[in-house]
Design an enzyme around this catalytic site. Structure first.
Site, PDB file in Angstrom:
ATOM      1  CD  GLU A 185      -3.203   0.920   1.880  1.00 35.58           C
ATOM      2  OE1 GLU A 185      -3.553  -0.255   2.063  1.00 35.58           O
ATOM      3  OE2 GLU A 185      -3.931   1.897   2.149  1.00 35.58           O
ATOM      4  NE  ARG A 186      -2.539   5.197  -0.276  1.00 37.21           N
ATOM      5  CZ  ARG A 186      -3.518   5.398  -1.141  1.00 37.21           C
ATOM      6  NH1 ARG A 186      -3.277   5.516  -2.428  1.00 37.21           N
ATOM      7  NH2 ARG A 186      -4.763   5.484  -0.736  1.00 37.21           N
ATOM      8  CE  LYS A 305      -6.292   3.100   8.663  1.00 36.47           C
ATOM      9  NZ  LYS A 305      -5.926   3.209   7.229  1.00 36.47           N
ATOM     10  CD  GLU A 309      -7.763   6.283   5.901  1.00 38.90           C
ATOM     11  OE1 GLU A 309      -6.961   5.359   5.745  1.00 38.90           O
ATOM     12  OE2 GLU A 309      -7.558   7.447   5.501  1.00 38.90           O
ATOM     13  NE  ARG A 342      -0.730   4.426  11.591  1.00 38.51           N
ATOM     14  CZ  ARG A 342      -1.415   4.679  10.489  1.00 38.51           C
ATOM     15  NH1 ARG A 342      -2.591   4.114  10.267  1.00 38.51           N
ATOM     16  NH2 ARG A 342      -0.963   5.517   9.583  1.00 38.51           N
ATOM     17  CE  LYS A 383      -1.362   8.887   8.896  1.00 38.90           C
ATOM     18  NZ  LYS A 383      -2.077   8.715   7.638  1.00 38.90           N
ATOM     19  CG  ASP A 388      -3.356  10.928   5.066  1.00 37.15           C
ATOM     20  OD1 ASP A 388      -2.341  10.439   5.555  1.00 37.15           O
ATOM     21  OD2 ASP A 388      -4.169  10.287   4.375  1.00 37.15           O
ATOM     22  CD  GLU A 410       1.926   6.957  10.782  1.00 37.02           C
ATOM     23  OE1 GLU A 410       1.456   6.417  11.805  1.00 37.02           O
ATOM     24  OE2 GLU A 410       1.361   6.921   9.672  1.00 37.02           O
ATOM     25  CD  GLU A 416      -0.975   8.205   0.724  1.00 43.46           C
ATOM     26  OE1 GLU A 416      -0.393   7.900   1.779  1.00 43.46           O
ATOM     27  OE2 GLU A 416      -2.209   8.183   0.603  1.00 43.46           O
ATOM     28  CD1 TRP A 564     -13.519  10.758   0.918  1.00 40.15           C
ATOM     29  CD2 TRP A 564     -12.168   9.746   2.395  1.00 40.15           C
ATOM     30  NE1 TRP A 564     -13.593   9.402   0.694  1.00 40.15           N
ATOM     31  CE2 TRP A 564     -12.771   8.755   1.594  1.00 40.15           C
ATOM     32  CE3 TRP A 564     -11.285   9.347   3.397  1.00 40.15           C
ATOM     33  CZ2 TRP A 564     -12.518   7.394   1.777  1.00 40.15           C
ATOM     34  CZ3 TRP A 564     -11.038   7.984   3.569  1.00 40.15           C
ATOM     35  CH2 TRP A 564     -11.649   7.031   2.767  1.00 40.15           C
TER      36      TRP A 564
HETATM   37  C1  GCV Z   1      -2.589   2.492   5.384  1.00 34.98           C
HETATM   38  C2  GCV Z   1      -3.804   7.430   4.090  1.00 34.98           C
HETATM   39  C3  GCV Z   1      -3.429   6.483   3.004  1.00 34.98           C
HETATM   40  C4  GCV Z   1      -3.847   5.070   3.304  1.00 34.98           C
HETATM   41  C5  GCV Z   1      -3.261   4.656   4.648  1.00 34.98           C
HETATM   42  C6  GCV Z   1      -3.737   5.660   5.684  1.00 34.98           C
HETATM   43  C7  GCV Z   1      -3.158   5.393   7.051  1.00 34.98           C
HETATM   44  O1  GCV Z   1      -5.177   7.612   4.124  1.00 34.98           O
HETATM   45  O2  GCV Z   1      -3.972   6.912   1.811  1.00 34.98           O
HETATM   46  O3  GCV Z   1      -3.376   4.241   2.278  1.00 34.98           O
HETATM   47  O4  GCV Z   1      -3.622   3.361   4.976  1.00 34.98           O
HETATM   48  O5  GCV Z   1      -3.351   6.960   5.314  1.00 34.98           O
HETATM   49  O6  GCV Z   1      -2.213   6.083   7.387  1.00 34.98           O
HETATM   50  O7  GCV Z   1      -3.620   4.511   7.729  1.00 34.98           O
END
Ligand code: GCV
Length: 840
Positions: A185-186, A305, A309, A342, A383, A388, A410, A416, A564
């Site tokens: 992912e990413r 997490k 999402e 997180r 974060k 994000d 983080e 990304e 979002w």
């Molecule tokens: C792992 C963003 C990214 C997602 C990621 C998320 C996160 O939204 O687009 O791909 O998912 O962050 O940090 O959990």
């Protein structure tokens, strides 16, 4: 082609059948790098060894043995930097402080070293040079060895060396968002180095090389799987397999961590519930954690997490993150493991019409009231910004809102929202800005770097976590992107280092010590994040990209009108989110008083964050004196020029650095320059239309020398609208409705030599072909075979082909032929004819 030299400069795709200065490789072709640490910054050591240098590890520990192996490779460089020559032998010894003390009682060693720390000393013993490395433990010894090698590679004088170092923070982890099926992912560097087809890969040599790379910059933990889809990783068979990964990383002092799914007791445990306070659930976690440690006795811990999402979490049962984190923490505590919980918890179904709704508030609203409620081995992972990983956000106020809780910051090493490694963006200056940022908690000096190091509020655990998402293609795909991984490790070790110094260190180790190379590359790295910020989303607007899709090219409205919460609320009059306490969402009030006051008022909010905090008219005067709209225009023109300059600077290095790296980056930077124009044009034309306010410099909406595809004489091509409209010049392009199509223009301007750009769309699922001719004579042809995001015509996949020095005279017939292939309709947007040298 007439007298002019024509070169194929395009972001992506392979040049065919064409003489000139060609790009040797195409982005569609994966870089053929072996997967070893030597391809990053640990390069070129010890090839010739004219100096007799002996290396000795004092203990049998595997980490010390690794340290000795590394030193052996670099022994000649170290010996030379320490003043030894072939007459005077050099000895390099490595061990723990205790081992050194026993072996060399005469050495003046420090009394004590903190965990992971080391001491390096150089002296003359019986006429010969002795270089000694003492670690607090074997991991410290390994870090000391790498530090010595770094110093030697930097040509530092090691003769009178006597220094002790220790890391600023205990948690220095990378997170990988790898899935069991091998996708990442990413990740922008190919498939997983860890997993494939639901299993751990048979060949874990790359994993061990990765651990070596991590160790060389002091990273001590690696959380190996995606925080999404994590449940399968606690299955018994998978745990056995993951143990092999831990075995591969352990000799480098890197402990493995696992992302876990809070619903695991239900998903894989067969329980009816995953309510964290349910006794059965508590018992399940305890047994599961015991099982995990039976397989991996030194597991670093879990990352979670939850309630985010679509991931399940304690909120389903009315429980808090502390309830969930503590159940895991209590199970991990006897084994010495930690929980990285997180703070990225938010509702992605917000009501766009609710002026008080604000995703930025979520982390603080949820976690601040829980301060003091987390178990001692829980670290809340925050974060760096409240949204994000955008181009620039304010620093998360939560760092100041948790005084009784361990915290880690983080950040993303993988890019990304920052150009996905196709764009050069050295992110360290942004991280550094966050680390140095003084939140003024309790009205005193409280920079983030001290909060996360546990100094400000006296917390024992804390640190930095970088989402790396490396892959099989040169770790991060782009050679220069590795500077980010390097910088992350160096900053986590010592956040007071300057990012210029780190860039220079990386450059010297990766590309050599030629002063011209060092100066150029360091400067390029330093310019790259501001440039990206300028051509994507300045003034706190965030990356104005497709936030529901690829997160790559421009798509300004993608952030609006959905749940979002990455809104910037641009309308005809104004842009930005009102986050003030007085009239907005109240987010500004989450900061300690001094900052809250500053952000509350648009007049005192720094320009770079203005639209993040305030909904301001386009005519608002910034602190720098420009209006908001003029800044939007200017910054995008400036950013595109800066991006073009990166490529020009790189070209001065041809022949001075490794040709493989040179070619790979040359191709990427050419592409980036073109894509920066796409970004510039999209955002400028969007805000011009929305605001109706012209660019006072007359550039927006005026494109001298541009011949729109839709105005050409078309054969087979059909005019199509592009979504979003701003991603094509004038909102339109042409797409080949048959197999062979052509577009024709008559050139009626002054005669001369020109650079000609063809701006076309390169879609996946087919390799369309293009040929460009003047008066029936073919000047260039190329294949559109890049792998760019999105399957429809979009700013993600519009790219360019440049022909330089073409001669044209009035009456010339210009023709572009396109041959569609499968799902790639040989679509294009325009051609642009500009006098030689003005095309960047
Ligand atoms: C792992 C963003 C990214 C997602 C990621 C998320 C996160 O939204 O687009 O791909 O998912 O962050 O940090 O959990």
């Amino acid at each position: 082609m007439r007298n002019g030299r024509v070169s194929g400069h395009r972001g992506v795709g392979k040049k065919i059948g064409f003489v000139g200065a060609l790009l040797a490789m195409a982005m569609s072709t994966e870089v053929a790098w072996a997967q070893t640490a030597d391809q990053a910054w640990i390069r070129g050591r010890g090839a010739h060894d004219p100096v007799d240098a002996r290396v000795r590890a004092l203990g049998p520990d595997p980490l010390e043995q690794r340290a000795a192996d590394e030193l052996e490779r670099g022994a000649s460089g170290i010996a030379l930097a320490s003043g030894a020559d072939s007459q005077k032998k050099a000895q390099i010894v490595v061990g723990t402080l205790e081992e050194l003390r026993n072996a060399y009682p005469a050495l003046r060693l420090p009394d004590h070293l903190v965990a992971d720390g080391f001491w390096l000393g150089s002296s003359i013993q019986q006429g010969n040079r002795l270089i000694a490395i003492a670690g607090s433990d074997s991991r410290g010894a390994l870090y000391g060895a790498f530090d010595l090698l770094r110093s030697a590679a930097m040509h530092r004088d090691l003769r009178s060396m006597s220094l002790a170092e220790s890391p600023a923070m205990p948690i220095r982890w990378v997170d990988e968002w790898d899935n069991a099926d091998g996708s990442v992912e990413r990740g922008y560097a190919g498939r997983s180095i860890f997993f494939d087809g639901g299993h751990v890969r048979a060949d874990l040599k790359p994993v061990s090389e990765y651990a070596r790379l991590l160790a060389s910059v002091g990273i001590n933990g690696c959380n190996i799987n995606n925080v999404n889809n994590a449940a399968v990783f606690l299955e018994p068979q998978m745990l056995k397999e993951v143990a092999r990964i831990a075995d591969a990383m352990r000799p480098w002092g890197v402990r493995v961590g696992l992302s876990v799914d809070i619903a695991s007791p239900q998903k894989i445990g067969g329980l009816k519930t995953y309510d964290p306070v349910d006794p059965e659930v508590i018992g399940w976690w305890k047994r599961k954690v015991d099982e995990v440690y039976a397989a991996i006795p030194d597991l670093a811990g879990f990352t979670v997490k939850a309630d985010s999402e679509g991931q399940p979490g304690p909120a389903s049962y009315g429980r808090t993150p502390a309830d969930a984190a503590n159940v895991l923490a209590n199970a991990l505590a006897p084994h010495g493991g930690v929980v990285l919980y997180r703070a990225f918890v938010y509702n992605h179904h917000l009501d766009w019409n609710d002026a008080k709704a604000d995703r930025a508030r979520a982390a603080y609203d949820i976690f601040h009231p829980l301060d003091g409620k987390f178990a001692p081995n829980v670290i809340v992972q925050v974060k760096e910004g409240p949204i994000d990983f955008q181009t620039q956000e304010p620093v998360s106020p939560l760092f100041a809102g948790l005084e009784k809780t361990n915290q880690a910051m983080e950040l993303q090493i993988t890019q990304e929202y920052l150009g996905q490694q196709r764009h050069l963006v050295y992110i360290a200056p942004m991280w550094k800005w966050v680390l140095d940022f003084d939140l003024r908690a309790q009205n005193r000096t409280t920079p983030v770097k001290e909060i996360i190091a546990g100094k400000t509020f006296d917390r024992p655990l804390g640190g930095m976590v970088g989402v790396a998402s490396v892959g099989q293609n040169g770790w991060l795909g782009s050679p220069l992107a590795l500077a980010n991984l390097y910088a992350f490790g160096r900053l986590a070790w010592e956040p007071n280092l300057t990012v210029e110094q780190i860039a220079e260190e990386w450059t010297r180790q990766t590309l050599g010590n030629d002063p011209e190379v060092v100066r150029t590359v360091t400067a390029m790295l330093m310019q790259s994040w501001p440039a990206y910020l300028h051509y994507t989303g300045p003034l706190g607007m965030q990356t104005l990209t497709d936030i529901t899709g690829s997160h790559y090219g421009p798509n300004i409205e993608a952030s609006e009108n959905n749940g979002w919460g990455q809104w910037h609320r641009a309308d005809h009059e104004a842009v930005g989110m009102d986050r003030s306490v007085a009239t907005g969402t109240g987010y500004a009030g989450q900061y300690p008083p001094e900052l809250a006051r500053k952000y509350e008022d648009a007049k005192t909010t720094p320009d770079e964050l203005l639209t993040f905090f305030h909904h301001v008219p386009y005519t608002w005067k910034l602190l720098d004196g420009k209006t908001v709209i003029q800044y939007i225009y200017d910054s995008h023109y400036q950013g595109a020029e800066e991006a073009a300059r990166l490529g020009q600077e790189w070209k001065t290095l041809e022949g001075k650095i490794d040709p493989q790296i040179y070619n790979e980056m040359h191709k990427r930077l050419e592409y980036q320059a073109g894509h920066a124009f796409v970004w510039r044009d999209a955002i400028v034309q969007y805000f011009l239309k929305l605001s109706g306010i012209p660019d006072e410099k007359g550039r927006a909406g005026h494109y001298p020398g541009r011949y729109e595809a839709e105005n050409a004489k078309l054969t087979g091509y059909k005019v199509v609208g592009v979504q979003p409209w701003e991603d094509a010049s004038g909102g339109k392009a042409v797409s080949c409705a048959e197999t062979n199509c052509s577009a024709e223009w008559r050139y009626e301007e002054k005669a001369g030599r020109f650079d000609v750009v063809v701006q076309y769309f390169d879609l996946q699922g087919g390799d369309a072909k293009f040929a460009f001719s003047v008066n029936g004579k073919e000047e260039a042809k190329w294949v559109a075979d890049a792998k760019l995001p999105s399957r429809t015509l979009h700013g993600d996949n519009t790219t360019r082909y440049v022909m330089r020095g073409l001669e044209l005279k009035p009456g010339d017939r210009i023709e572009l032929e396109g041959v569609a292939d499968a799902k790639d309709p040989a679509a294009f947007d325009y051609i642009e004819v500009t006098p030689v040298s003005s095309v960047k």
